[in-house]
Each structure stands twice: as C-alpha cells, then as structure tokens.
Design a protein around this motif. Structure first.
Motif, PDB file in Angstrom:
ATOM      1  N   ILE A   1      23.195  28.226  21.666  1.00  0.00           N
ATOM      2  CA  ILE A   1      21.819  27.717  21.644  1.00  0.00           C
ATOM      3  C   ILE A   1      21.014  28.329  20.503  1.00  0.00           C
ATOM      4  O   ILE A   1      20.345  27.631  19.750  1.00  0.00           O
ATOM      5  CB  ILE A   1      21.117  28.011  22.985  1.00  0.00           C
ATOM      6  N   GLY A   2      21.086  29.656  20.361  1.00  0.00           N
ATOM      7  CA  GLY A   2      20.221  30.355  19.416  1.00  0.00           C
ATOM      8  C   GLY A   2      20.829  30.613  18.051  1.00  0.00           C
ATOM      9  O   GLY A   2      20.110  30.872  17.090  1.00  0.00           O
ATOM     10  N   GLY A   3      22.162  30.593  17.990  1.00  0.00           N
ATOM     11  CA  GLY A   3      22.834  30.802  16.710  1.00  0.00           C
ATOM     12  C   GLY A   3      22.562  32.157  16.086  1.00  0.00           C
ATOM     13  O   GLY A   3      22.381  33.160  16.774  1.00  0.00           O
ATOM     14  N   GLU A   4      22.505  32.159  14.783  1.00  0.00           N
ATOM     15  CA  GLU A   4      22.380  33.383  13.980  1.00  0.00           C
ATOM     16  C   GLU A   4      21.220  34.277  14.407  1.00  0.00           C
ATOM     17  O   GLU A   4      21.332  35.501  14.382  1.00  0.00           O
ATOM     18  CB  GLU A   4      22.206  33.002  12.506  1.00  0.00           C
ATOM     19  N   ALA A   5      20.133  33.685  14.841  1.00  0.00           N
ATOM     20  CA  ALA A   5      18.964  34.471  15.244  1.00  0.00           C
ATOM     21  C   ALA A   5      19.267  35.366  16.443  1.00  0.00           C
ATOM     22  O   ALA A   5      18.593  36.379  16.641  1.00  0.00           O
ATOM     23  CB  ALA A   5      17.797  33.540  15.577  1.00  0.00           C
ATOM     24  N   GLU A   6      20.285  35.026  17.227  1.00  0.00           N
ATOM     25  CA  GLU A   6      20.636  35.792  18.426  1.00  0.00           C
ATOM     26  C   GLU A   6      21.881  36.651  18.236  1.00  0.00           C
ATOM     27  O   GLU A   6      22.385  37.246  19.185  1.00  0.00           O
ATOM     28  CB  GLU A   6      20.849  34.838  19.606  1.00  0.00           C
TER      29      GLU A   6
ATOM     30  N   LYS B   1      38.385  36.141  25.814  1.00  0.00           N
ATOM     31  CA  LYS B   1      37.140  35.356  25.827  1.00  0.00           C
ATOM     32  C   LYS B   1      36.139  35.905  24.820  1.00  0.00           C
ATOM     33  O   LYS B   1      35.427  35.147  24.169  1.00  0.00           O
ATOM     34  CB  LYS B   1      36.532  35.336  27.227  1.00  0.00           C
ATOM     35  N   VAL B   2      36.089  37.226  24.701  1.00  0.00           N
ATOM     36  CA  VAL B   2      35.209  37.836  23.701  1.00  0.00           C
ATOM     37  C   VAL B   2      35.659  37.403  22.307  1.00  0.00           C
ATOM     38  O   VAL B   2      34.842  36.987  21.482  1.00  0.00           O
ATOM     39  CB  VAL B   2      35.200  39.376  23.818  1.00  0.00           C
ATOM     40  N   ALA B   3      36.961  37.465  22.049  1.00  0.00           N
ATOM     41  CA  ALA B   3      37.490  37.071  20.739  1.00  0.00           C
ATOM     42  C   ALA B   3      37.205  35.601  20.442  1.00  0.00           C
ATOM     43  O   ALA B   3      36.895  35.245  19.300  1.00  0.00           O
ATOM     44  CB  ALA B   3      38.984  37.350  20.673  1.00  0.00           C
ATOM     45  N   ALA B   4      37.283  34.749  21.442  1.00  0.00           N
ATOM     46  CA  ALA B   4      36.986  33.330  21.238  1.00  0.00           C
ATOM     47  C   ALA B   4      35.528  33.138  20.824  1.00  0.00           C
ATOM     48  O   ALA B   4      35.230  32.333  19.932  1.00  0.00           O
ATOM     49  CB  ALA B   4      37.291  32.543  22.507  1.00  0.00           C
TER      50      ALA B   4
ATOM     51  N   ARG C   1      33.965  31.732  17.193  1.00  0.00           N
ATOM     52  CA  ARG C   1      32.932  30.694  17.034  1.00  0.00           C
ATOM     53  C   ARG C   1      31.762  31.200  16.202  1.00  0.00           C
ATOM     54  O   ARG C   1      31.110  30.426  15.508  1.00  0.00           O
ATOM     55  CB  ARG C   1      32.438  30.216  18.405  1.00  0.00           C
ATOM     56  N   MET C   2      31.493  32.503  16.287  1.00  0.00           N
ATOM     57  CA  MET C   2      30.380  33.077  15.533  1.00  0.00           C
ATOM     58  C   MET C   2      30.673  33.148  14.035  1.00  0.00           C
ATOM     59  O   MET C   2      29.752  33.200  13.227  1.00  0.00           O
ATOM     60  CB  MET C   2      30.059  34.477  16.056  1.00  0.00           C
ATOM     61  N   GLY C   3      31.936  33.181  13.672  1.00  0.00           N
ATOM     62  CA  GLY C   3      32.289  33.230  12.262  1.00  0.00           C
ATOM     63  C   GLY C   3      31.771  34.484  11.582  1.00  0.00           C
ATOM     64  O   GLY C   3      31.843  35.579  12.145  1.00  0.00           O
ATOM     65  N   PRO C   4      31.211  34.334  10.365  1.00  0.00           N
ATOM     66  CA  PRO C   4      30.739  35.498   9.607  1.00  0.00           C
ATOM     67  C   PRO C   4      29.693  36.345  10.337  1.00  0.00           C
ATOM     68  O   PRO C   4      29.563  37.536  10.058  1.00  0.00           O
ATOM     69  CB  PRO C   4      30.141  34.887   8.339  1.00  0.00           C
TER      70      PRO C   4
ATOM     71  N   ALA D   1      29.895  37.502  13.145  1.00  0.00           N
ATOM     72  CA  ALA D   1      30.607  38.483  13.968  1.00  0.00           C
ATOM     73  C   ALA D   1      31.148  39.652  13.152  1.00  0.00           C
ATOM     74  O   ALA D   1      31.772  40.559  13.702  1.00  0.00           O
ATOM     75  CB  ALA D   1      31.749  37.800  14.719  1.00  0.00           C
ATOM     76  N   LYS D   2      30.888  39.673  11.868  1.00  0.00           N
ATOM     77  CA  LYS D   2      31.431  40.721  10.993  1.00  0.00           C
ATOM     78  C   LYS D   2      31.160  42.144  11.485  1.00  0.00           C
ATOM     79  O   LYS D   2      32.037  43.000  11.387  1.00  0.00           O
ATOM     80  CB  LYS D   2      30.916  40.537   9.571  1.00  0.00           C
ATOM     81  N   PRO D   3      29.990  42.452  12.048  1.00  0.00           N
ATOM     82  CA  PRO D   3      29.766  43.816  12.542  1.00  0.00           C
ATOM     83  C   PRO D   3      30.748  44.246  13.637  1.00  0.00           C
ATOM     84  O   PRO D   3      30.888  45.427  13.919  1.00  0.00           O
ATOM     85  CB  PRO D   3      28.331  43.769  13.088  1.00  0.00           C
ATOM     86  N   PHE D   4      31.438  43.294  14.254  1.00  0.00           N
ATOM     87  CA  PHE D   4      32.385  43.598  15.326  1.00  0.00           C
ATOM     88  C   PHE D   4      33.761  43.974  14.786  1.00  0.00           C
ATOM     89  O   PHE D   4      34.621  44.441  15.523  1.00  0.00           O
ATOM     90  CB  PHE D   4      32.506  42.374  16.246  1.00  0.00           C
TER      91      PHE D   4
END
Length: 81
Positions: A20-25, A46-49, A53-56, A58-61
């Motif tokens: 719903i919120g995308g990058e802002a969230e 499920k976390v990895a999935a 979906r978050m793509g770039p 998710a880089k901090p992870f």
C-alpha cells in the motif's frame, strides 16, 4: 497489525503496508521484518519473499541475509563432514 503479539500477523501486516505505502514505508516494513525474522526463523521464506518484492528498498537488510546464508552454509558443512 504491526503491534500484534503474534509475529505472523506482523509479517503479513508489514507485507501489506509495503504493497500500500511502498517506498515511504520501507523503514517501518524493514524493522518489522527484522523483528519477525529474529523471533521466528521459520518465517524466513515469507520475509525473503517480501524483501524480494521490495527490490532495492530492501538493501539495508542485506547484512542480515548474508549472515543467515553463512550460518546455513556452516550448518550444512558440519553435517556433511
């Protein structure tokens, strides 16, 4: 949902928040995913999935993903030797 006691509810809440919120969230979503992963390793797929979906965003992870891969690799090597 993100404040729920049950980690699976928080996981699904974080995934929906991302949709719903995308990058802002992204910060909130990543923090929640980190908490869930730490509390329940069986949620890792499920976390990895969600991270996928978050793509770039998710880089901090990445450090945590690398750490997990090293842990799994060590466990596999120990079983095989």
């Amino acid at each position: 949902m993100l404040g729920h006691n049950y980690e699976w509810v928080r996981l699904h809440g974080a995934a929906e928040l991302w949709e719903i919120g995308g990058e802002a969230e992204s910060s909130t979503v990543l923090n929640t995913l980190h908490e869930v992963w730490t509390e329940n390793r069986s949620a890792a797929n499920k976390v990895a999935a969600c991270l996928n979906r978050m793509g770039p965003a998710a880089k901090p992870f990445l450090p945590q993903l690398h750490e997990e891969l090293q842990r799994v690799s060590r466990a596999i090597i120990q079983r095989l030797t």
